[in-house]
Design a protein around this motif. Structure first.
Motif, PDB file in Angstrom:
ATOM      1  N   MET B   1       0.846  -1.190   0.000  1.00  0.00           N
ATOM      2  CA  MET B   1       0.000   0.000   0.000  1.00  0.00           C
ATOM      3  C   MET B   1       0.887   1.246   0.000  1.00  0.00           C
ATOM      4  O   MET B   1       1.917   1.281   0.671  1.00  0.00           O
ATOM      5  CB  MET B   1      -0.894  -0.015   1.251  1.00  0.00           C
ATOM      6  CG  MET B   1      -2.034   0.970   1.179  1.00  0.00           C
ATOM      7  SD  MET B   1      -3.164   0.770   2.581  1.00  0.00           S
ATOM      8  CE  MET B   1      -4.193  -0.601   2.034  1.00  0.00           C
ATOM      9  N   ILE B   2       0.478   2.227  -0.809  1.00  0.00           N
ATOM     10  CA  ILE B   2       1.272   3.433  -0.999  1.00  0.00           C
ATOM     11  C   ILE B   2       0.519   4.607  -0.397  1.00  0.00           C
ATOM     12  O   ILE B   2      -0.663   4.799  -0.678  1.00  0.00           O
ATOM     13  CB  ILE B   2       1.451   3.714  -2.507  1.00  0.00           C
ATOM     14  CG1 ILE B   2       2.091   2.529  -3.216  1.00  0.00           C
ATOM     15  CG2 ILE B   2       2.252   4.993  -2.725  1.00  0.00           C
ATOM     16  CD1 ILE B   2       3.477   2.227  -2.749  1.00  0.00           C
ATOM     17  N   ILE B  42       4.766  -1.981   3.951  1.00  0.00           N
ATOM     18  CA  ILE B  42       5.100  -3.364   3.641  1.00  0.00           C
ATOM     19  C   ILE B  42       4.630  -4.231   4.798  1.00  0.00           C
ATOM     20  O   ILE B  42       4.893  -3.922   5.956  1.00  0.00           O
ATOM     21  CB  ILE B  42       6.622  -3.500   3.397  1.00  0.00           C
ATOM     22  CG1 ILE B  42       6.989  -2.634   2.174  1.00  0.00           C
ATOM     23  CG2 ILE B  42       7.011  -4.940   3.168  1.00  0.00           C
ATOM     24  CD1 ILE B  42       8.458  -2.360   2.072  1.00  0.00           C
ATOM     25  N   GLY B  43       3.926  -5.307   4.466  1.00  0.00           N
ATOM     26  CA  GLY B  43       3.385  -6.196   5.491  1.00  0.00           C
ATOM     27  C   GLY B  43       1.954  -6.557   5.150  1.00  0.00           C
ATOM     28  O   GLY B  43       1.539  -6.454   3.998  1.00  0.00           O
ATOM     29  N   ASP B  44       1.184  -6.974   6.138  1.00  0.00           N
ATOM     30  CA  ASP B  44      -0.182  -7.430   5.901  1.00  0.00           C
ATOM     31  C   ASP B  44      -1.128  -6.227   5.864  1.00  0.00           C
ATOM     32  O   ASP B  44      -1.700  -5.826   6.878  1.00  0.00           O
ATOM     33  CB  ASP B  44      -0.595  -8.403   6.999  1.00  0.00           C
ATOM     34  CG  ASP B  44      -2.040  -8.862   6.800  1.00  0.00           C
ATOM     35  OD1 ASP B  44      -2.585  -8.628   5.702  1.00  0.00           O
ATOM     36  OD2 ASP B  44      -2.605  -9.430   7.741  1.00  0.00           O
TER      37      ASP B  44
ATOM     38  N   LEU C   5       5.910  -3.470  -9.418  1.00  0.00           N
ATOM     39  CA  LEU C   5       6.368  -4.491 -10.365  1.00  0.00           C
ATOM     40  C   LEU C   5       5.613  -5.793 -10.153  1.00  0.00           C
ATOM     41  O   LEU C   5       5.115  -6.069  -9.051  1.00  0.00           O
ATOM     42  CB  LEU C   5       7.871  -4.717 -10.187  1.00  0.00           C
ATOM     43  CG  LEU C   5       8.736  -3.463 -10.385  1.00  0.00           C
ATOM     44  CD1 LEU C   5      10.217  -3.835 -10.290  1.00  0.00           C
ATOM     45  CD2 LEU C   5       8.449  -2.815 -11.735  1.00  0.00           C
ATOM     46  N   LYS C   6       5.580  -6.592 -11.210  1.00  0.00           N
ATOM     47  CA  LYS C   6       4.970  -7.923 -11.074  1.00  0.00           C
ATOM     48  C   LYS C   6       5.819  -8.778 -10.150  1.00  0.00           C
ATOM     49  O   LYS C   6       7.045  -8.644 -10.134  1.00  0.00           O
ATOM     50  CB  LYS C   6       4.901  -8.590 -12.455  1.00  0.00           C
ATOM     51  CG  LYS C   6       3.837  -7.981 -13.347  1.00  0.00           C
ATOM     52  CD  LYS C   6       3.260  -9.021 -14.298  1.00  0.00           C
ATOM     53  CE  LYS C   6       2.202  -8.397 -15.178  1.00  0.00           C
ATOM     54  NZ  LYS C   6       2.662  -8.223 -16.564  1.00  0.00           N
ATOM     55  N   PRO C   7       5.196  -9.667  -9.389  1.00  0.00           N
ATOM     56  CA  PRO C   7       5.997 -10.568  -8.563  1.00  0.00           C
ATOM     57  C   PRO C   7       6.895 -11.413  -9.470  1.00  0.00           C
ATOM     58  O   PRO C   7       6.474 -11.850 -10.543  1.00  0.00           O
ATOM     59  CB  PRO C   7       4.951 -11.454  -7.866  1.00  0.00           C
ATOM     60  CG  PRO C   7       3.637 -10.747  -8.028  1.00  0.00           C
ATOM     61  CD  PRO C   7       3.752  -9.924  -9.265  1.00  0.00           C
ATOM     62  N   GLU C  34       7.347  -7.934   0.718  1.00  0.00           N
ATOM     63  CA  GLU C  34       7.397  -9.389   0.755  1.00  0.00           C
ATOM     64  C   GLU C  34       7.016  -9.966  -0.604  1.00  0.00           C
ATOM     65  O   GLU C  34       7.701 -10.829  -1.150  1.00  0.00           O
ATOM     66  CB  GLU C  34       6.408  -9.877   1.814  1.00  0.00           C
ATOM     67  CG  GLU C  34       6.847 -11.115   2.571  1.00  0.00           C
ATOM     68  CD  GLU C  34       5.855 -11.339   3.717  1.00  0.00           C
ATOM     69  OE1 GLU C  34       5.618 -12.499   4.057  1.00  0.00           O
ATOM     70  OE2 GLU C  34       5.292 -10.333   4.228  1.00  0.00           O
ATOM     71  N   PHE C  35       5.902  -9.461  -1.153  1.00  0.00           N
ATOM     72  CA  PHE C  35       5.393 -10.005  -2.408  1.00  0.00           C
ATOM     73  C   PHE C  35       5.815  -9.178  -3.613  1.00  0.00           C
ATOM     74  O   PHE C  35       5.902  -9.681  -4.717  1.00  0.00           O
ATOM     75  CB  PHE C  35       3.861 -10.075  -2.387  1.00  0.00           C
ATOM     76  CG  PHE C  35       3.341 -11.070  -1.417  1.00  0.00           C
ATOM     77  CD1 PHE C  35       3.605 -12.420  -1.589  1.00  0.00           C
ATOM     78  CD2 PHE C  35       2.586 -10.670  -0.321  1.00  0.00           C
ATOM     79  CE1 PHE C  35       3.119 -13.356  -0.688  1.00  0.00           C
ATOM     80  CE2 PHE C  35       2.107 -11.596   0.574  1.00  0.00           C
ATOM     81  CZ  PHE C  35       2.370 -12.947   0.404  1.00  0.00           C
ATOM     82  N   GLN C  36       6.005  -7.892  -3.410  1.00  0.00           N
ATOM     83  CA  GLN C  36       6.176  -7.024  -4.551  1.00  0.00           C
ATOM     84  C   GLN C  36       7.216  -5.959  -4.316  1.00  0.00           C
ATOM     85  O   GLN C  36       7.482  -5.571  -3.178  1.00  0.00           O
ATOM     86  CB  GLN C  36       4.840  -6.339  -4.881  1.00  0.00           C
ATOM     87  CG  GLN C  36       4.052  -7.119  -5.915  1.00  0.00           C
ATOM     88  CD  GLN C  36       2.757  -6.465  -6.265  1.00  0.00           C
ATOM     89  OE1 GLN C  36       2.053  -6.016  -5.382  1.00  0.00           O
ATOM     90  NE2 GLN C  36       2.432  -6.424  -7.545  1.00  0.00           N
TER      91      GLN C  36
END
Lengths: 334, 334, 334, 334
Positions: B1-2, B42-44, C5-7, C34-36
């Motif tokens: 999320m940004i 960054i995170g959940d 970016l794409k993972p 973590e993902f992206q």
């Protein structure tokens, strides 16, 4: 109801259609044009489904003349309906200011909010104990404990309560809530509407995000045809292509609904815009457009409400707004 | 999320926000531009409500990077989900043709329809026993007797059943229905979705008329996060400004949903268009767009169905269509 | 601008993208989740087309942080712009009432309308000499003779003129019209906008029926980047699924545009609603929402205007409305 | 045209209305119901503006029976129109594949694209020399030099050309372009349409983002009533609330337009979706829905087209797609 026949329909097919319509208790008048023949249906057309009629092979187009709602039709009920809830009147010149937090979070938060909106002149207290959330991972309300806190706030302030019922199985828990709110996502939850038609309590029916005014009135008709005429309509924004605001507040619905039906119509600028800084101008616009009331979210401390309520006005913003709302109502009424 | 901060936010206000986000278990990376500073969370982030975050005084704009759904995210579940219902597979290359009358009207009508769709190659039988109607004065289904007739049709044809559940209190009556349908108007009836998440049966979830794909997937997430992963998505038309067709069938949703999630996606051209003559081209278009199935209304005698079902295909039209659907699927697959 | 970016994008592909963005004069900051992985682009991103960037194989999603308009950005131009036209000021606290007939029909009609709106307190006179009509068979204006009549009305009343230019080839004919109107259908007629950017006259730019606020502001940017900063924005209703009113007046655009840009924003309730009886409540609502002006159709004899103008207010209705508008403005300002 | 009168209209007012309608050359048939009286207007109602009629004090509601377009009405022109452009036929069973780059960027790019689409079986070459861009800061085409390159590509490949005209003043420059495209934003640029009605060249008319089918046909009527009957309609996506795709491709418009009019209807999946990976499924869906052609963007090197064309298919993707399109057409035709 007007039925335009396809060009070139045979006399037999036309007569068959007229016969069938007659079986539904309708009289049919025929008008023959150069290209097309038109049938005018006279009688109780509310039971006719125009889409199904339009799909018959003989039919080119169907259009309604008389609206399919009767319990909430201004033509049949010319006088404004005044709904009374907990001693407060809404409609027919009675303006109601409904305010409070989006969601009941704690005793402290609710009591502070209730006291603040009371002091600023609110007529009813709103607060969600059951909250529809688009994510299953977001806080969905304190449930029964939330209703309990609302009752305590009513005892403290004397303000009647408005709270949303989501699940038909919870209806009994709402037996002493003054106004039961049906949320936008439930506007066409017909089983819920039918039960509310039997419950004898004022219902605040929010317009669905993609609902036409006719659909809103048909949902009111569900409640009213069950015997409960105390319905308050609420415009809260519709879904459009716009992207800067959450929804598009359709204020022309206010005078249009007043023309179509006798029910009180209120406006919820908080959910429509989703941004507290747009709430005051849209609340004032709603009052200027002739709404019978406003429903506004107020939170004692939106600064620290990361998990909820941050779209709300602060008490002092709400107090300032109520002054302006009163002046706008005066300006429009004179 | 940004999270883009407002220009000119003080360092103290910025640090306060970062501290609060840290309390939510998120790491924050900062990027400073000429006009604005941007925080990457960054995170959940699924538990963060972007609208509420966006309403804070420091914040200019919030945008999601990771989608807020995880049970039905293709990124986390790369393989197609195959849903099995009554011995029939849907998804992952298995194409299912679901057909039958809009509403169960009588034994004769249902048996004729069921035999016809079976003969034409349908894989499942659809039929409404409980019907959502926008008017309280229209026929709303045979209810339990309708379900009984559906069971009889299943015994006769062997076709598994798809039928719509409207009222959460009727869930038990659907215990042997093979696929429970959630209608478009109930897509955000969250209490219903939660119960279905516990019922262990395949769910056919129709997209709401004003629902984004994210909202559709969040509703699937409600069901799946409760433990029931057998969800089939259904595109059935959205509400737009168009007026010649009832709704606008959004076929680009089919490949887009396949990209976003692992669930099977089917198309309902009957409800989207509301006109039987548009059903064949839209059914073929849906198959060409890569749908995992189609749901099509078929009625043995639409001519005499003034009260219901007239938007349906006749059995012979449906039989001709199924041939073309097969050829289109072959044409696209090669 | 934020680029997710794409993972699983390879380091080489990522570096290639960063290199290319660098070639566009942008600095890139990287945030790894973590993902992206997310890139924050810093610099002049107005020249970057987000859709094209989003279509690159490495890219999952692009979102803007800084708006792509600069001439009309409130962030860069914090003070309200006051547009002066024929001695009348609009914006920055100056409220302008623009009124007159939809279309100039005859000398008698225009003079009567002009005298009436002048007497009721209008600040500018509107009147169409060139009318966009969706049918080629409807009356499309008196053209040059209409402009001539408008000039006569200005001589008579002293009111500056607002009239719509449709065809870029007619620009010279408008050289002494005080405010040139760009209609909703021409909001993205870019060649026309570019010419108006060089003409040095105030431009009243109407929002397109399906235009976002960003698109409206980009169209203003076309005019302003050409050197003409005197742009007035006009909300006139957007196209939605609603069917009782012609369009949906999006009044939340008023405060939102004030937040985004420094330009005056006016409201046209006549075209938005298409029904004279809805004009007064929507005009009052527009004033309450903070509009810098209103544009309202007034016709001396709507009764006999079967061919045109029947959606207009009568002079006496307009006069009564102007009183209320003033009171609402006072109520809101205090 | 049907005119429902307001309940309680006096006989004098009714007779006045009937007299006026008679003066417009219309015959009036009257049907009296319990609540309302309905007038059926017979004659040439195309010149009547239903909104203006609806605003009269006697009138409750107006609905059209006969469509207001006649040049492009299927009722009056039952046979499919076949448009011939540069030796290629479109419509009436003739399917045309139009392909090429969004924008002409350079000789190398255009020649490579033209050769590739020719090899893959395209029937016409598309390429923009004048490009509408929502930002004044984005590349807006090579203009005359772009047209020159298109002519060279035609000499090389023999493919007739399709290119967009934006500014009416450039019409002469297009005198040897085989098909003149009117973009979605110009669909209601009526002066442009009128000129094209006199130019004697095939016109590819794109549907506006917020245009109903009736409005699209009225724009075709503008061209055709001027004497130019060679109009090809193009569905390219409409603006809705959806946010994952740029626009919503309304494929039901294809069979609906075929029902309403005799003109060829093609589909542009590239602009509708804005994402190259959605182009193949939507192109196939368009073919399956019965389109008379497809317009698809192809770029020889989308990888390096950061400034333009990146939503395009690569030549090999386009070649594979054309095979599938042919097979789908066969599958549907049989």
């Amino acid at each position: 109801m007007i039925v335009a026949l396809k060009p070139g329909v045979s006399p037999e097919k036309k007569d068959e259609l007229i016969r069938r319509l007659g079986e539904q208790g309708l009289r049919v008048q025929e008008a023959r044009g150069e290209f097309q023949t038109v049938l005018c249906l006279i009688g109780d057309t509310a039971r006719i489904d125009p889409e199904l009629l339009g799909s018959l092979e003989q039919v080119d187009k169907v259009s309604r003349v008389t609206e399919p709602f009767s319990c909430c039709s201004r033509k049949l009920h010319p006088a404004d309906l005044v709904v009374e809830a907990g001693g407060v009147k809404i409609g027919g010149g009675h303006f109601a200011l409904i305010a409070g937090p989006c969601t009941v979070e704690s005793e402290e938060q609710l009591m502070a909010a209730a006291a603040a909106v009371k002091a600023a002149g609110a007529d009813l207290l709103r607060g969600g104990a059951y909250k529809p959330r688009s994510s299953p991972y977001h806080f969905s309300g304190l449930k029964e404990a939330g209703l309990e806190l609302l009752r305590a706030a009513r005892r403290e302030t004397g303000l009647p309560l408005v709270s949303e019922l989501m699940d038909i199985r919870d209806l009994e828990l709402f037996s002493d809530i003054d106004v039961i709110q049906v949320g936008a996502r439930n506007m066409q939850n017909y089983d819920l509407l039918r039960e509310l038609g039997r419950c004898g309590k004022p219902i605040l029916l929010k317009r669905g995000l993609a609902s036409t005014l006719r659909e809103l009135l048909m949902s009111a008709e569900y409640i009213m045809s069950g015997g409960n005429e105390r319905v308050i309509l609420c415009e809260r924004g519709i879904r459009t292509f716009t992207d800067y605001t959450r929804n598009t507040l359709d204020l022309s619905a206010v005078p249009m609904l007043h023309e179509l039906c006798q029910l009180p119509v209120i406006v919820d600028p908080s959910h429509a815009t989703g941004m507290s800084r747009l709430v005051p101008p849209m609340a004032l616009a709603g009052a200027a457009a002739g709404a019978d009331g406003l429903m506004i979210e107020v939170h004692p401390d939106p600064e620290h409400a990361l998990c909820d309520g941050a779209q709300a006005l602060r008490p002092e913003e709400f107090a300032a707004l109520t002054q302006k709302i009163r002046r706008v109502r005066d300006a429009v009424a004179r």
